[in-house]
Design a protein around this motif. Structure first.
Motif, PDB file in Angstrom:
ATOM      1  N   GLN A  94      -0.268 -17.015  31.666  1.00  0.00           N
ATOM      2  CA  GLN A  94       0.257 -17.763  32.557  1.00  0.00           C
ATOM      3  C   GLN A  94       0.661 -16.806  33.812  1.00  0.00           C
ATOM      4  O   GLN A  94       0.631 -15.629  33.432  1.00  0.00           O
ATOM      5  CB  GLN A  94       1.519 -18.519  32.238  1.00  0.00           C
ATOM      6  CG  GLN A  94       2.744 -17.337  31.559  1.00  0.00           C
ATOM      7  CD  GLN A  94       3.963 -18.050  30.906  1.00  0.00           C
ATOM      8  OE1 GLN A  94       3.906 -19.370  30.956  1.00  0.00           O
ATOM      9  NE2 GLN A  94       4.910 -17.443  30.503  1.00  0.00           N
ATOM     10  N   TRP A  95       0.961 -17.187  34.966  1.00  0.00           N
ATOM     11  CA  TRP A  95       1.238 -16.549  36.205  1.00  0.00           C
ATOM     12  C   TRP A  95       2.678 -15.992  36.102  1.00  0.00           C
ATOM     13  O   TRP A  95       3.466 -16.580  35.678  1.00  0.00           O
ATOM     14  CB  TRP A  95       0.974 -17.344  37.358  1.00  0.00           C
ATOM     15  CG  TRP A  95       1.334 -16.535  38.512  1.00  0.00           C
ATOM     16  CD1 TRP A  95       2.147 -16.695  39.649  1.00  0.00           C
ATOM     17  CD2 TRP A  95       0.096 -15.446  38.909  1.00  0.00           C
ATOM     18  NE1 TRP A  95       1.767 -15.664  40.532  1.00  0.00           N
ATOM     19  CE2 TRP A  95       0.716 -14.953  40.284  1.00  0.00           C
ATOM     20  CE3 TRP A  95      -0.951 -14.862  38.479  1.00  0.00           C
ATOM     21  CZ2 TRP A  95      -0.070 -14.122  40.841  1.00  0.00           C
ATOM     22  CZ3 TRP A  95      -1.417 -13.884  39.152  1.00  0.00           C
ATOM     23  CH2 TRP A  95      -0.951 -13.459  40.310  1.00  0.00           C
ATOM     24  N   PRO A  96       2.743 -14.565  35.688  1.00  0.00           N
ATOM     25  CA  PRO A  96       4.114 -14.061  35.667  1.00  0.00           C
ATOM     26  C   PRO A  96       4.843 -14.253  36.936  1.00  0.00           C
ATOM     27  O   PRO A  96       4.732 -14.578  37.971  1.00  0.00           O
ATOM     28  CB  PRO A  96       3.765 -12.472  35.499  1.00  0.00           C
ATOM     29  CG  PRO A  96       2.425 -12.419  35.953  1.00  0.00           C
ATOM     30  CD  PRO A  96       1.586 -13.640  35.954  1.00  0.00           C
ATOM     31  N   SER A  97       6.176 -14.087  36.618  1.00  0.00           N
ATOM     32  CA  SER A  97       7.261 -14.271  37.597  1.00  0.00           C
ATOM     33  C   SER A  97       7.607 -13.046  38.323  1.00  0.00           C
ATOM     34  O   SER A  97       8.016 -13.206  39.521  1.00  0.00           O
ATOM     35  CB  SER A  97       8.489 -15.058  37.032  1.00  0.00           C
ATOM     36  OG  SER A  97       8.901 -13.954  35.929  1.00  0.00           O
ATOM     37  N   ARG A  98       7.513 -11.753  37.658  1.00  0.00           N
ATOM     38  CA  ARG A  98       7.854 -10.681  38.526  1.00  0.00           C
ATOM     39  C   ARG A  98       6.654 -10.337  39.310  1.00  0.00           C
ATOM     40  O   ARG A  98       5.507 -10.245  38.747  1.00  0.00           O
ATOM     41  CB  ARG A  98       8.154  -9.313  37.555  1.00  0.00           C
ATOM     42  CG  ARG A  98       9.475  -9.830  36.466  1.00  0.00           C
ATOM     43  CD  ARG A  98       9.687  -8.523  35.670  1.00  0.00           C
ATOM     44  NE  ARG A  98      10.987  -8.827  34.944  1.00  0.00           N
ATOM     45  CZ  ARG A  98      11.440  -8.082  33.971  1.00  0.00           C
ATOM     46  NH1 ARG A  98      10.851  -6.675  34.066  1.00  0.00           N
ATOM     47  NH2 ARG A  98      12.679  -8.233  33.320  1.00  0.00           N
TER      48      ARG A  98
END
Length: 251
Positions: A158-162
């Motif tokens: 998934q696309w990371p948040s950081r």
């Protein structure tokens, strides 16, 4: 008494003649030497500013404070005999006397290079390789956190948040694209789709382009990976992902 009174008058006339001669000489000298009006003889001398007649000499080999001298490019040949034969053959085949650049290209080809640019690039590369390697500090914790975002097959879950993790993940997608190869939008989407699981190649493609990691034409065609030097963390991540994919496929 009358004779005594005439002496000051004669002296005054002589003094006036002397002052006039000195003044004319001063003005003449001032004009020849480009001095300001009012010389030291008259007591009104003013120093000339450095911006006019006392400007410092300009070195023709400098520009904006930088040394513009040409870099020395040495040439070493193993055997002078085949070198001179190859050079003589090129000169004899030339229809007119070669120019300076043409002669440098001939000399470079006689020495085994494609042209002078190849010779120069090879020399500069040798100088870079001769310099001692300075090890870069790697943020192993960041590499580990980013690596945990990928599955055993090396695909991003998934696309990371950081933001730092995002930037490092983009280098993995950059490495998944072929070097010096033109791709259509369909081709690049297919390659990016194989490298992640959330099925959004468009956002990955646009992000790579916006960060200058991939180039494309204004009409959205002919995508091409831009050849860059990844940072130390990116190189470590790319190597770990490649090892993970090989293990997953049993190679």
């Amino acid at each position: 008494m009358n004779r005594a009174r005439t002496l000051p008058d004669a002296g005054s006339r002589a003094n006036r003649c002397i002052r006039s001669a000195v003044t004319e000489a001063s003005l003449s000298l001032s004009g020849k030497l480009n001095l300001p009006f009012g010389s030291a003889h008259s007591g009104n001398f003013r120093p000339v500013s450095a911006s006019s007649s006392q400007r410092p000499a300009i070195n023709p080999r400098t520009r904006n404070g930088c040394d513009m001298s040409k870099q020395s490019i040495p040439l070493v040949v193993e055997d002078i005999s085949p070198f001179t034969r190859a050079l003589a053959r090129q000169i004899s085949e030339s229809s007119e006397p070669p120019s300076h650049l043409s002669l440098m290209n001939m000399v470079s080809r006689a020495a085994g290079f494609r042209n002078f640019q190849h010779l120069r690039a090879a020399r500069l590369a040798g100088e870079r390789l001769a310099k001692p390697h300075i090890p870069q500090i790697i943020d192993h914790l960041l590499v580990e956190r980013t690596l945990n975002q990928f599955d055993p097959g090396g695909r991003l879950r998934q696309w990371p948040s950081r933001r730092k993790v995002q930037d490092l993940c983009l280098w993995a997608f950059w490495a998944a694209l072929p070097a010096r190869t033109l791709m259509t939008e369909h081709d690049i989407n297919a390659r990016l789709r194989k490298a992640h699981l959330f099925d959004d190649p468009a956002i990955l493609r646009r992000t790579l382009c916006s960060l200058g990691m991939v180039t494309r034409n204004p009409d959205g065609t002919d995508y091409c990976r831009k050849e860059l030097s990844p940072p130390a963390e990116a190189r470590a991540l790319i190597s770990l992902l490649e090892t993970r994919r090989e293990r997953n496929t049993g190679r």
